[in-house]
Write an enzyme that holds these catalytic residues in place. Structure first.
Site, PDB file in Angstrom:
ATOM      1  N   ALA A  24       3.691   5.164   5.991  1.00 12.97           N
ATOM      2  CA  ALA A  24       4.237   5.165   7.343  1.00 12.97           C
ATOM      3  C   ALA A  24       4.679   3.763   7.803  1.00 12.97           C
ATOM      4  CB  ALA A  24       3.200   5.733   8.304  1.00 12.97           C
ATOM      5  N   THR A  62       7.777   2.031  10.660  1.00 10.42           N
ATOM      6  CA  THR A  62       7.430   1.639  12.037  1.00 10.42           C
ATOM      7  C   THR A  62       8.553   0.813  12.662  1.00 10.42           C
ATOM      8  OG1 THR A  62       6.192  -0.269  11.196  1.00 10.42           O
ATOM      9  CG2 THR A  62       4.916   1.699  11.735  1.00 10.42           C
ATOM     10  N   PHE A  88       0.071   6.391  11.818  1.00 11.93           N
ATOM     11  CA  PHE A  88      -1.075   7.062  12.423  1.00 11.93           C
ATOM     12  C   PHE A  88      -2.103   6.060  12.923  1.00 11.93           C
ATOM     13  CE2 PHE A  88      -0.578  11.442  10.223  1.00 11.93           C
ATOM     14  CZ  PHE A  88       0.384  11.764  11.159  1.00 11.93           C
ATOM     15  N   GLN A 147       5.047   8.893   1.110  1.00 14.11           N
ATOM     16  CA  GLN A 147       4.179   9.788   1.888  1.00 14.11           C
ATOM     17  C   GLN A 147       4.878  10.186   3.183  1.00 14.11           C
ATOM     18  OE1 GLN A 147      -0.135   8.141   1.706  1.00 14.11           O
ATOM     19  NE2 GLN A 147       1.188   6.442   1.197  1.00 14.11           N
ATOM     20  N   HIS A 174       4.496  14.439   0.634  1.00 14.65           N
ATOM     21  CA  HIS A 174       3.972  15.193   1.782  1.00 14.65           C
ATOM     22  C   HIS A 174       5.065  16.042   2.426  1.00 14.65           C
ATOM     23  CE1 HIS A 174       0.339  12.242   2.219  1.00 14.65           C
ATOM     24  NE2 HIS A 174       0.174  13.121   1.267  1.00 14.65           N
ATOM     25  N   CYS A 185      10.629  30.246   6.483  1.00 12.91           N
ATOM     26  CA  CYS A 185       9.739  31.301   6.962  1.00 12.91           C
ATOM     27  C   CYS A 185       8.715  31.621   5.878  1.00 12.91           C
ATOM     28  CB  CYS A 185      10.555  32.545   7.331  1.00 12.91           C
ATOM     29  SG  CYS A 185       9.497  33.955   7.735  1.00 12.91           S
ATOM     30  N   CYS A 223      13.359  38.029   9.756  1.00 11.50           N
ATOM     31  CA  CYS A 223      12.317  39.066   9.661  1.00 11.50           C
ATOM     32  C   CYS A 223      11.458  39.180  10.910  1.00 11.50           C
ATOM     33  CB  CYS A 223      11.428  38.811   8.440  1.00 11.50           C
ATOM     34  SG  CYS A 223      10.240  37.470   8.673  1.00 11.50           S
ATOM     35  N   SER A 264       1.411   1.169   3.427  1.00  6.01           N
ATOM     36  CA  SER A 264       0.457   2.275   3.364  1.00  6.01           C
ATOM     37  C   SER A 264      -0.957   1.717   3.414  1.00  6.01           C
ATOM     38  CB  SER A 264       0.639   3.082   2.075  1.00  6.01           C
ATOM     39  OG  SER A 264      -0.375   4.075   1.983  1.00  6.01           O
ATOM     40  N   ASN A 301       1.603  -5.162   2.851  1.00  2.00           N
ATOM     41  CA  ASN A 301       1.118  -4.427   4.022  1.00  2.00           C
ATOM     42  C   ASN A 301       0.656  -5.426   5.075  1.00  2.00           C
ATOM     43  OD1 ASN A 301       0.772  -1.687   4.921  1.00  2.00           O
ATOM     44  ND2 ASN A 301      -1.443  -2.028   4.963  1.00  2.00           N
TER      45      ASN A 301
HETATM   46  P1  NAD Z   1      -1.099   4.770   7.565  1.00  2.00           P
HETATM   47  O1  NAD Z   1      -0.763   4.955   9.022  1.00  2.00           O
HETATM   48  O2  NAD Z   1      -2.455   5.181   7.134  1.00  2.00           O
HETATM   49  O3  NAD Z   1      -0.920   3.252   7.143  1.00  2.00           O
HETATM   50  C1  NAD Z   1       0.232   2.540   7.472  1.00  2.00           C
HETATM   51  C2  NAD Z   1      -0.010   1.081   7.095  1.00  2.00           C
HETATM   52  O4  NAD Z   1       1.176   0.371   7.331  1.00  2.00           O
HETATM   53  C3  NAD Z   1      -1.130   0.440   7.939  1.00  2.00           C
HETATM   54  O5  NAD Z   1      -2.036  -0.194   7.070  1.00  2.00           O
HETATM   55  C4  NAD Z   1      -0.368  -0.587   8.803  1.00  2.00           C
HETATM   56  O6  NAD Z   1      -1.093  -1.772   9.003  1.00  2.00           O
HETATM   57  C5  NAD Z   1       0.865  -0.856   7.970  1.00  2.00           C
HETATM   58  N1  NAD Z   1       2.060  -1.219   8.736  1.00  2.00           N
HETATM   59  C6  NAD Z   1       2.572  -0.602   9.829  1.00  2.00           C
HETATM   60  N2  NAD Z   1       3.720  -1.181  10.193  1.00  2.00           N
HETATM   61  C7  NAD Z   1       3.929  -2.212   9.331  1.00  2.00           C
HETATM   62  C8  NAD Z   1       4.949  -3.202   9.204  1.00  2.00           C
HETATM   63  N3  NAD Z   1       5.991  -3.242  10.052  1.00  2.00           N
HETATM   64  N4  NAD Z   1       4.850  -4.103   8.200  1.00  2.00           N
HETATM   65  C9  NAD Z   1       3.788  -4.071   7.336  1.00  2.00           C
HETATM   66  N5  NAD Z   1       2.797  -3.159   7.417  1.00  2.00           N
HETATM   67  C10 NAD Z   1       2.881  -2.242   8.402  1.00  2.00           C
HETATM   68  O7  NAD Z   1       0.060   5.504   6.776  1.00  2.00           O
HETATM   69  P2  NAD Z   1       0.045   6.150   5.345  1.00  2.00           P
HETATM   70  O8  NAD Z   1      -0.705   5.278   4.398  1.00  2.00           O
HETATM   71  O9  NAD Z   1       1.443   6.513   5.062  1.00  2.00           O
HETATM   72  O10 NAD Z   1      -0.809   7.497   5.506  1.00  2.00           O
HETATM   73  C11 NAD Z   1      -0.783   8.281   6.692  1.00  2.00           C
HETATM   74  C12 NAD Z   1      -0.209   9.695   6.576  1.00  2.00           C
HETATM   75  O11 NAD Z   1       0.580   9.925   7.741  1.00  2.00           O
HETATM   76  C13 NAD Z   1       0.711   9.918   5.425  1.00  2.00           C
HETATM   77  O12 NAD Z   1       0.267  11.078   4.813  1.00  2.00           O
HETATM   78  C14 NAD Z   1       2.109  10.176   6.016  1.00  2.00           C
HETATM   79  O13 NAD Z   1       2.653  11.348   5.436  1.00  2.00           O
HETATM   80  C15 NAD Z   1       1.866  10.471   7.469  1.00  2.00           C
HETATM   81  N6  NAD Z   1       2.846   9.825   8.420  1.00  2.00           N
HETATM   82  C16 NAD Z   1       4.192   9.767   8.120  1.00  2.00           C
HETATM   83  C17 NAD Z   1       5.064   9.122   8.997  1.00  2.00           C
HETATM   84  C18 NAD Z   1       6.548   9.069   8.648  1.00  2.00           C
HETATM   85  O14 NAD Z   1       7.080   9.983   8.012  1.00  2.00           O
HETATM   86  N7  NAD Z   1       7.255   7.981   9.027  1.00  2.00           N
HETATM   87  C19 NAD Z   1       4.582   8.544  10.166  1.00  2.00           C
HETATM   88  C20 NAD Z   1       3.205   8.648  10.455  1.00  2.00           C
HETATM   89  C21 NAD Z   1       2.347   9.279   9.563  1.00  2.00           C
END
Ligand code: NAD
Length: 245
Positions: A21, A25, A32, A98, A116, A124, A150, A188, A213
């Site tokens: 994720a 951002t 999350f 993810q 994911h 459906c 359906c 992640s 990260n």
């Molecule tokens: P996570 O929220 O657990 O971790 C995200 C990591 O990214 C954190 O450690 C955070 O410190 C870091 N981070 C955030 N912004 C950053 C930036 N600009 N630069 C550097 N680091 C940054 O996310 P995850 O590991 O992907 O796992 C959470 C679950 O939530 C996954 O299964 C995912 O499918 C889902 N999710 C997806 C989305 C999306 O599709 N964009 C968004 C939210 C959650």
């Protein structure tokens, strides 16, 4: 530090990225962890599990509709552009993500394993009718779950909910991770399994591991390179060093 990553990429023959994720951002999609309020008004199991969806699909869409709408309007950032640019130069074999937002593909990456699932398509669970999220939301949002073919209230986004199996893309991701000689984990927390386990699988098969990260992860101690920082800035620096535009 970022120069060390550029060197690792230049020396590797089979680079694979594992994204979370945090790569999205800077496109305005909260992760999350940072989004402490995400579950404020709802129990995660009610709105993010297959049992919760089946029990009350209206509640599911009431919670997710605005969040899915903001995903539709989000655009790729420099982290997505870096990976797409490396692929177009033959330097990125695959992206394992993810994320459900589809931004890697919108940036131009073509070999993307969405472990994911994706919110962009829905189907459906009763009759298999499939359409896009845009078409689904174009009709009455209160009736989003009702199948036009359906009539069952079982039209669900193609994202993996708690209680569901991972899609075939996970098998493809495992193969990609095992084939990598450099795995770059980006944005992640590496806390969600079984996807986080791909880091260990890649390393076990001889890959070097680089982690980018904002905060530390459980895999930092065993990684070959760890850079804590903001992905947009790090991606721009890497693009400059590697000549990716
Ligand atoms: P996570 O929220 O657990 O971790 C995200 C990591 O990214 C954190 O450690 C955070 O410190 C870091 N981070 C955030 N912004 C950053 C930036 N600009 N630069 C550097 N680091 C940054 O996310 P995850 O590991 O992907 O796992 C959470 C679950 O939530 C996954 O299964 C995912 O499918 C889902 N999710 C997806 C989305 C999306 O599709 N964009 C968004 C939210 C959650």
């Amino acid at each position: 530090m970022i120069r060390d990553l550029a060197t690792l990429v230049e020396e590797a023959r089979h680079v694979v990225a594992l994204t979370g994720a945090g790569v999205s951002t800077e496109s305005g999609i909260p992760d999350f962890r940072s989004d402490a309020g995400l579950w404020q008004d709802a129990d995660p199991m009610d709105v993010s599990s297959i049992e919760g969806f089946e029990a009350d699909p209206e509640r599911f869409y009431a919670f997710w509709k605005d969040k899915f709408a903001s995903l539709v309007s989000a655009t790729p950032n420099d982290a997505h552009r870096l990976l797409a640019g490396l692929e177009s130069r033959g330097r990125m074999a695959a992206v394992i993500t993810q994320n459900i937002d589809g931004l890697h593909q919108r940036a131009g990456s073509s070999n993307v394993h969405e472990v994911h699932g994706s919110f962009r398509t829905v189907h459906c669970l009763s009759c298999g009718y499939a359409t896009s999220i845009e078409e689904l939301f174009a009709k009455d949002p209160n009736e989003a779950a009702r199948c036009p073919r359906c009539d069952a209230k079982r039209v669900k986004p193609d994202v993996v909910l708690f209680g569901e199996m991972l899609p075939p893309a996970f098998g493809a991701a495992q193969t990609a991770a095992r084939e990598a000689d450099l795995l770059i984990a980006m944005g992640s927390s590496l806390a969600v399994y079984p996807v986080a386990g791909l880091v260990g699988e890649a390393q076990h098969n001889g890959a070097k591991i680089a982690i980018l990260n904002r905060e530390s992860t459980p895999f930092d101690d065993d990684a070959d390179l760890v850079i804590h920082g903001e992905l947009g800035k790090l991606s721009r620096e890497l693009m400059t060093l590697l000549g990716v535009s």
